[in-house]
Scaffold this active site. Structure first.
Site, mmCIF file in Angstrom:
data_model
loop_
_atom_site.group_PDB
_atom_site.id
_atom_site.type_symbol
_atom_site.label_atom_id
_atom_site.label_comp_id
_atom_site.label_asym_id
_atom_site.label_seq_id
_atom_site.Cartn_x
_atom_site.Cartn_y
_atom_site.Cartn_z
ATOM 1 N N ASP A 1 0.858 -1.193 0.000
ATOM 2 C CA ASP A 1 0.000 0.000 0.000
ATOM 3 C C ASP A 1 0.892 1.241 0.000
ATOM 4 O O ASP A 1 1.096 1.879 1.021
ATOM 5 C CB ASP A 1 -0.907 -0.035 1.242
ATOM 6 N N LYS B 1 0.529 3.829 -2.348
ATOM 7 C CA LYS B 1 -0.226 4.983 -2.880
ATOM 8 C C LYS B 1 0.657 5.879 -3.742
ATOM 9 O O LYS B 1 0.821 7.072 -3.471
ATOM 10 C CB LYS B 1 -0.855 5.788 -1.733
ATOM 11 N N ASP C 1 2.784 10.429 -9.012
ATOM 12 C CA ASP C 1 3.859 11.273 -9.555
ATOM 13 C C ASP C 1 3.607 11.380 -11.054
ATOM 14 O O ASP C 1 2.553 10.941 -11.540
ATOM 15 C CB ASP C 1 5.223 10.621 -9.224
ATOM 16 N N THR D 1 -10.179 9.193 2.553
ATOM 17 C CA THR D 1 -11.326 9.392 3.456
ATOM 18 C C THR D 1 -11.059 10.515 4.455
ATOM 19 O O THR D 1 -11.968 10.976 5.124
ATOM 20 C CB THR D 1 -11.696 8.096 4.200
ATOM 21 N N ARG E 1 -6.283 -3.174 13.537
ATOM 22 C CA ARG E 1 -6.256 -3.205 14.998
ATOM 23 C C ARG E 1 -7.085 -4.298 15.663
ATOM 24 O O ARG E 1 -6.633 -4.845 16.683
ATOM 25 C CB ARG E 1 -6.619 -1.813 15.542
HETATM 26 O O1 C5P Z 1 -6.702 -0.792 12.202
HETATM 27 P P1 C5P Z 1 -7.679 -0.604 11.074
HETATM 28 O O2 C5P Z 1 -8.491 -1.856 10.777
HETATM 29 O O3 C5P Z 1 -8.528 0.621 11.239
HETATM 30 O O4 C5P Z 1 -6.735 -0.377 9.798
HETATM 31 C C1 C5P Z 1 -7.256 -0.080 8.531
HETATM 32 C C2 C5P Z 1 -6.157 0.032 7.504
HETATM 33 O O5 C5P Z 1 -6.730 0.462 6.279
HETATM 34 C C3 C5P Z 1 -5.062 1.029 7.848
HETATM 35 O O6 C5P Z 1 -3.828 0.538 7.313
HETATM 36 C C4 C5P Z 1 -5.512 2.288 7.154
HETATM 37 O O7 C5P Z 1 -4.443 3.115 6.794
HETATM 38 C C5 C5P Z 1 -6.165 1.711 5.886
HETATM 39 N N1 C5P Z 1 -7.154 2.590 5.271
HETATM 40 C C6 C5P Z 1 -8.278 3.042 5.939
HETATM 41 N N2 C5P Z 1 -9.171 3.863 5.307
HETATM 42 C C7 C5P Z 1 -8.954 4.235 4.048
HETATM 43 C C8 C5P Z 1 -7.840 3.790 3.350
HETATM 44 C C9 C5P Z 1 -6.954 2.954 4.001
HETATM 45 O O8 C5P Z 1 -8.493 2.698 7.087
HETATM 46 N N3 C5P Z 1 -9.839 4.988 3.441
#
Ligand code: C5P
Length: 234
Positions: free
Chosen positions: A64, A66, A69, A123, A214
């Site tokens: 990931d 992202k 450029d 988001t 998490r």
């Molecule tokens: O711990 P959690 O389940 O919230 O982690 C969600 C993962 O998805 C993280 O790595 C976060 O950066 C990623 N993510 C997100 N929302 C987004 C894009 C990516 O939570 N819109």
């Protein structure tokens, strides 16, 4: 959810600070866990060596990064992943169709197993945030436009939030991979996620993969947390 809903797979977001933490949680989760998301936190520190180590431990890696450029630079960065065992990579759709098409060509040439996924509107950006950078468009409409551009430019799929998921799935049809974070098993803390879906809810709304961090990383028994999510998805 009907029996004919397509499969939906779990991706663990490996949001931990060190290689030791990463490998330790993967060992606890065991081979039942296929996909692992490596983001900038670990990649900046350990690079492709860690991707190789995770693949050697039997997992598939979603990088990931992202990327965003000029087309030549992103295509060159994708070419630099030649030989790196990553199965998915994110790039920003706001880089435009030429950037996405050149990246997709580079992946097809050098790493045919690598799927490129588009990130649309972060988001963390709402309508007011978009206005501050001069974008006067409803975020939901912008997401759909960028999602269409992404698939027209040769990307394999999109990352999208639970809120966007049903619209993007409806717009793009069944052949596109949709990866959805913001997923929480019933009863788990939502942490800082504002809009969440359960694993089953995400699958029913059309997610091909769910990203969960998490609720697994902070669980007393990460293997059990993974097992429960997999059971719900199947
Ligand atoms: O711990 P959690 O389940 O919230 O982690 C969600 C993962 O998805 C993280 O790595 C976060 O950066 C990623 N993510 C997100 N929302 C987004 C894009 C990516 O939570 N819109």
């Amino acid at each position: 959810m009907s029996k004919t809903d397509p499969a939906c797979e779990l991706i663990l977001a490996l949001d931990v600070p060190t290689r030791e933490d990463a490998m330790s949680v993967l060992k606890k989760c065991g081979p039942q866990l296929t996909w692992v998301k490596v983001g900038l936190q670990l990649f900046v520190k350990y690079g492709t060596d860690l991707v190789q180590e995770i693949a050697d431990a039997g997992h598939s890696v979603f990088l990931d990064l992202k990327m965003h450029d000029i087309p030549n630079t992103v295509a060159s960065a994708v070419r630099s992943l030649k030989g790196v065992p990553a199965g998915m990579l994110t790039i920003h759709t706001m880089g435009g169709p030429e950037m996405m098409a050149r990246a997709a060509e580079a992946a097809a040439e050098t790493n045919p197993d690598l799927k490129l996924l588009g990130v649309t509107v972060l988001t963390s950006m709402d309508r007011a945030g978009l206005a501050t950078i001069g974008v006067d468009e409803d975020p939901e409409e912008l997401v759909l436009r960028l999602a269409r551009l992404a698939t027209e430019s040769g990307l394999s799929g999109l990352v999208c939030s639970p809120l966007e998921l049903p619209h993007v799935r409806q717009e793009l049809g069944s052949s596109v991979d949709i990866i959805t974070p913001g997923v929480r098993p019933e009863g788990a803390s939502s942490d800082d996620q504002k809009r969440i879906l359960t694993p089953m809810g995400a699958r029913a709304k059309g997610a091909s993969y769910i990203v969960v961090g998490r609720p697994i990383l902070k669980a007393d028994d990460p293997a059990l947390a993974v097992r429960r999510i997999l059971a719900e998805l199947r």
